[in-house]
Design a protein around this motif. Sequence first.
Motif, PDB file in Angstrom:
ATOM      1  N   TRP A  38       1.631   0.067  -3.290  1.00  0.00           N
ATOM      2  CA  TRP A  38       0.389  -0.565  -2.818  1.00  0.00           C
ATOM      3  C   TRP A  38       0.638  -1.390  -1.557  1.00  0.00           C
ATOM      4  O   TRP A  38      -0.148  -1.339  -0.601  1.00  0.00           O
ATOM      5  CB  TRP A  38      -0.152  -1.420  -3.962  1.00  0.00           C
ATOM      6  N   ILE A  39       1.759  -2.119  -1.534  1.00  0.00           N
ATOM      7  CA  ILE A  39       2.081  -2.937  -0.350  1.00  0.00           C
ATOM      8  C   ILE A  39       2.243  -2.022   0.870  1.00  0.00           C
ATOM      9  O   ILE A  39       1.764  -2.339   1.961  1.00  0.00           O
ATOM     10  CB  ILE A  39       3.350  -3.805  -0.598  1.00  0.00           C
ATOM     11  N   LYS A  40       2.872  -0.856   0.657  1.00  0.00           N
ATOM     12  CA  LYS A  40       3.017   0.104   1.777  1.00  0.00           C
ATOM     13  C   LYS A  40       1.637   0.603   2.211  1.00  0.00           C
ATOM     14  O   LYS A  40       1.362   0.715   3.408  1.00  0.00           O
ATOM     15  CB  LYS A  40       3.908   1.284   1.370  1.00  0.00           C
ATOM     16  N   ASN A  41       0.770   0.888   1.237  1.00  0.00           N
ATOM     17  CA  ASN A  41      -0.590   1.349   1.572  1.00  0.00           C
ATOM     18  C   ASN A  41      -1.341   0.280   2.382  1.00  0.00           C
ATOM     19  O   ASN A  41      -2.059   0.602   3.335  1.00  0.00           O
ATOM     20  CB  ASN A  41      -1.401   1.669   0.306  1.00  0.00           C
ATOM     21  N   LEU A  42      -1.172  -0.979   1.981  1.00  0.00           N
ATOM     22  CA  LEU A  42      -1.835  -2.074   2.716  1.00  0.00           C
ATOM     23  C   LEU A  42      -1.313  -2.140   4.152  1.00  0.00           C
ATOM     24  O   LEU A  42      -2.082  -2.289   5.097  1.00  0.00           O
ATOM     25  CB  LEU A  42      -1.552  -3.420   2.044  1.00  0.00           C
ATOM     26  N   ASN A  43       0.003  -2.001   4.272  1.00  0.00           N
ATOM     27  CA  ASN A  43       0.634  -2.072   5.595  1.00  0.00           C
ATOM     28  C   ASN A  43       0.190  -0.942   6.524  1.00  0.00           C
ATOM     29  O   ASN A  43       0.313  -1.058   7.735  1.00  0.00           O
ATOM     30  CB  ASN A  43       2.155  -2.029   5.454  1.00  0.00           C
ATOM     31  N   ASP A  44      -0.305   0.149   5.934  1.00  0.00           N
ATOM     32  CA  ASP A  44      -0.765   1.287   6.752  1.00  0.00           C
ATOM     33  C   ASP A  44      -2.140   1.017   7.368  1.00  0.00           C
ATOM     34  O   ASP A  44      -2.612   1.768   8.202  1.00  0.00           O
ATOM     35  CB  ASP A  44      -0.891   2.559   5.875  1.00  0.00           C
ATOM     36  N   ILE A  45      -2.819  -0.048   6.906  1.00  0.00           N
ATOM     37  CA  ILE A  45      -4.170  -0.328   7.395  1.00  0.00           C
ATOM     38  C   ILE A  45      -4.101  -1.308   8.572  1.00  0.00           C
ATOM     39  O   ILE A  45      -3.555  -2.416   8.434  1.00  0.00           O
ATOM     40  CB  ILE A  45      -5.046  -0.903   6.262  1.00  0.00           C
ATOM     41  N   GLU A  46      -4.678  -0.894   9.691  1.00  0.00           N
ATOM     42  CA  GLU A  46      -4.558  -1.693  10.919  1.00  0.00           C
ATOM     43  C   GLU A  46      -5.110  -3.109  10.753  1.00  0.00           C
ATOM     44  O   GLU A  46      -4.482  -4.095  11.149  1.00  0.00           O
ATOM     45  CB  GLU A  46      -5.262  -0.964  12.062  1.00  0.00           C
ATOM     46  N   ILE A  47      -6.310  -3.205  10.145  1.00  0.00           N
ATOM     47  CA  ILE A  47      -6.926  -4.545  10.037  1.00  0.00           C
ATOM     48  C   ILE A  47      -6.090  -5.483   9.148  1.00  0.00           C
ATOM     49  O   ILE A  47      -6.114  -6.692   9.328  1.00  0.00           O
ATOM     50  CB  ILE A  47      -8.396  -4.501   9.541  1.00  0.00           C
ATOM     51  N   VAL A  48      -5.364  -4.903   8.191  1.00  0.00           N
ATOM     52  CA  VAL A  48      -4.479  -5.729   7.355  1.00  0.00           C
ATOM     53  C   VAL A  48      -3.311  -6.200   8.219  1.00  0.00           C
ATOM     54  O   VAL A  48      -2.991  -7.392   8.252  1.00  0.00           O
ATOM     55  CB  VAL A  48      -3.976  -4.949   6.112  1.00  0.00           C
TER      56      VAL A  48
END
Length: 224
Positions: free
Chosen positions: A190-200
């Motif tokens: 999940w942390i990797k998925n979050l890191n893939d999002i530009e706005i995050v």
Amino acid sequence: MATKEEDVKLLGFWASPFSRRVEMALKLKGVSYEYLEQDIFNKSALLLELNPVFKKVPVLVHKGKILAESHLILEYIDQTWKNNPILPQDPYEKAMARFWAKFVDEQVGPVCFKSVVKADKGIDVAIEEAQELITFLEKELSGKDFFGGKTIGFLDLVAGSMIPFCVGRAWEGMGIDMIPEEKFPELNRWIKNLNDIEIVRECIPQREKQIEHMMKVAERIKLA
Ligand SMILES: N[C@@H](CCC(=O)N[C@@H](CS)C(=O)NCC(=O)O)C(=O)O
């Protein structure tokens, strides 16, 4: 859809998970806003005037309407700008997202940071107690890309601003892996998925600066 003339101001603090999640929500919705950085150790007259009850950031001001408390601000943003929904539509799922968000802020955050820093029963016991709480979230995430399902939602904003970039980094600075991959594979995915999002990524405080800040906060807690 959001326009340039939104008349939105956000009073925040760069290292605060509570204000970072609000920024993430505004960016997710495409709402333009004016950001007013606050010194939470030397509060401005404006902050005290806008949030006399709690005297904390974040504070959102929309067309003169003043809102405090990050969960309420997220809900307000979601209901005001309808694109890219944040909260689930289903009443039960919505209640559960709020339930786990409350758990993150009232239990996981304080226990995984303050209690471990104090470590009244020893550091190993403190870490074990903290990780017991994190395990609830690991189960909740099972088989999903995000807590919100396929896309980032309310609980992702709340937990995503608190756990990896706040709790995780605080302990990284002290040489402890609070969320080890072998114990928490779902959360690490999940942390990797979050890191893939530009706005995050745009809202994540700079790593070294945050670790340094968290070490200072830890010192204050030890001395208190
Ligand atoms: N429940 C609040 C918590 C906000 C909060 O604790 N903000 C901190 C910054 S991380 C603050 O302003 N602290 C100043 C103080 O405690 O005096 C929310 O969700 O917005």
